[in-house]
Design an enzyme around this catalytic site. Sequence first.
Site, PDB file in Angstrom:
ATOM      1  N   HIS A 144     -13.063   1.781  -3.269  1.00  0.00           N
ATOM      2  CA  HIS A 144     -13.710   2.847  -4.059  1.00  0.00           C
ATOM      3  C   HIS A 144     -13.038   2.951  -5.437  1.00  0.00           C
ATOM      4  O   HIS A 144     -13.705   3.099  -6.460  1.00  0.00           O
ATOM      5  CB  HIS A 144     -13.539   4.203  -3.364  1.00  0.00           C
ATOM      6  CG  HIS A 144     -14.468   4.436  -2.213  1.00  0.00           C
ATOM      7  ND1 HIS A 144     -15.830   4.322  -2.318  1.00  0.00           N
ATOM      8  CD2 HIS A 144     -14.224   4.820  -0.927  1.00  0.00           C
ATOM      9  CE1 HIS A 144     -16.392   4.626  -1.135  1.00  0.00           C
ATOM     10  NE2 HIS A 144     -15.430   4.925  -0.276  1.00  0.00           N
ATOM     11  N   GLU A 179     -10.287   2.870   0.603  1.00  0.00           N
ATOM     12  CA  GLU A 179     -10.246   3.762  -0.562  1.00  0.00           C
ATOM     13  C   GLU A 179      -9.913   2.954  -1.829  1.00  0.00           C
ATOM     14  O   GLU A 179     -10.388   3.282  -2.917  1.00  0.00           O
ATOM     15  CB  GLU A 179      -9.244   4.900  -0.367  1.00  0.00           C
ATOM     16  CG  GLU A 179      -9.483   5.773   0.889  1.00  0.00           C
ATOM     17  CD  GLU A 179     -10.881   6.356   1.025  1.00  0.00           C
ATOM     18  OE1 GLU A 179     -11.552   6.553  -0.006  1.00  0.00           O
ATOM     19  OE2 GLU A 179     -11.312   6.604   2.178  1.00  0.00           O
TER      20      GLU A 179
HETATM   21 ZN    ZN Z   1     -15.687   5.554   1.706  1.00  0.00          ZN
END
Ligand code: ZN
Length: 502
Positions: free
Chosen positions: A271, A268
Amino acid sequence: MPFTDVAAALQALRALEAKTHAYSHALGVMGHDAATAAPKGSFAGRGKTMGILSEIIYHLETDPEVGELLNFLESHQEQLEPAVQREVALLRKNYDQTCRIPSAEYVAYGVLLNEAQAVWEKAKKGNDFDAFAPYLEKIVDYNRRFAAYRNPALAPYDALLNEYEEGLNTRILDSFFAQLRQAIVPLVSKIQATKQIDDSFLHKTYPVAGQRALANYIMDVMGIDRQYCGLAESEHPYTTGFNTKDVRITTHYYLQDVAASLYSVIHEGGHAIYEMNIGPEYEGTAVGHAVSMGIHESQSRFFENIIGRSRPFIHYIFPKLVEIFPEQLAGVDADQFWQAVNKAEPSLVRTEADELTYSLHIMVRYELEKQLIAGTLAARDVPAAWNRLYKEYLGIDVPNDTQGCLQDSHWSGGSIGYFPSYALGSAYGPQMLLCMEQELPDLWQHIALGDLRQVKGWLQSHIHRHGSLYQPAKLFEMACGPFDARHYTDYLTKKYTELYHL
Ligand code: ZN
């Protein structure tokens, strides 16, 4: 409203966009609250509010004034900068697609998804697929209809794939997955015939307080500024970004699995780094967003697997792991930890799957989604079909739907056509690495010192800063040349041959 000049029209268009963005922002914060902090019983009241906000967004997005402004700007193409031309094209696509969806259906769908989320969570906890099946059936129906509204020229599932990765279709994916299967399945069999890696120490008891400290440390190593990126807990880890200065990631702590949250945070975090590094010059415009889910996943999985599961990176973070968990890791060295977190073995749960077998999990979902949308598979028959494909692709029996077809939140969230972008994102990574290594010969020396600035700098200048300026395939090609899945299969073959001495 008559427009006399391009600058005024553009200003008017952006003012409307800012308004839409404000409502979406509110809706996004509510969605994040629903998944993290809101009490479970609160969904009904929130559903009403979210329905009203969705309706307002729909009306703003389909406001005829937007159409007039776009017409005006399109008729003055020659006066527009390339980035503004792209902005207008992206807005046109969104405007046309949204206008084709009847308002009542759009709003009802939002309400359905809010309910489905709560029903799915309960169904997953109680291993009760029958409770979720009617919702899945309705969600599939809506998606089939929306696909026809959005892109009537495409087959429905191709239209859905295009929502997440512009230009993607089942022809490309069928051959992509066949290529992966051909390389991965023999590797998995070879590994099953050899001595398996011992990862039992990863499953001792790791208190949540220590795992939280580890998550904070990892975010520091990744250089994620906590002023602008929050970390919360949810059933299923995810990232949501409202703008470059407000990104939220989540994780899930499992007492008996230290690697689960460790790698969720790295994933994450990848991201988040993307969201936070989109060019500030595009802020507030349609270009100021991540370009596609496939490119997004290429960023998260690059950090998770290519960096996070590499030997140099693990050697760097290992002393910290031992400092936080001295008893659990007594007698374990960095190389054993590296081997353990790369252990490859067919398993039930996608988010905990190893790097090698991961794509096989995606193939199962891809096959089922194709059939659901084509109408050749009914929602109620999903568990049987799911279990059959897990046996066929991964060679394992699925003991219950909690660990089977109820494991992921995507379908309850209305995301059909999303899963393939995970496999595509994984496959983009090794080709990016090759280009990075060519440009930055001492890349791995820096990574071994926990210095990810070169990696982040390369990704920022080649991928992040462009936002949605280019189509995903074009963006990738500009960074690394035409995409070739062979780099991915070569990378997997090399990595697992070394790791298991095959
Ligand atoms: Zn992902």
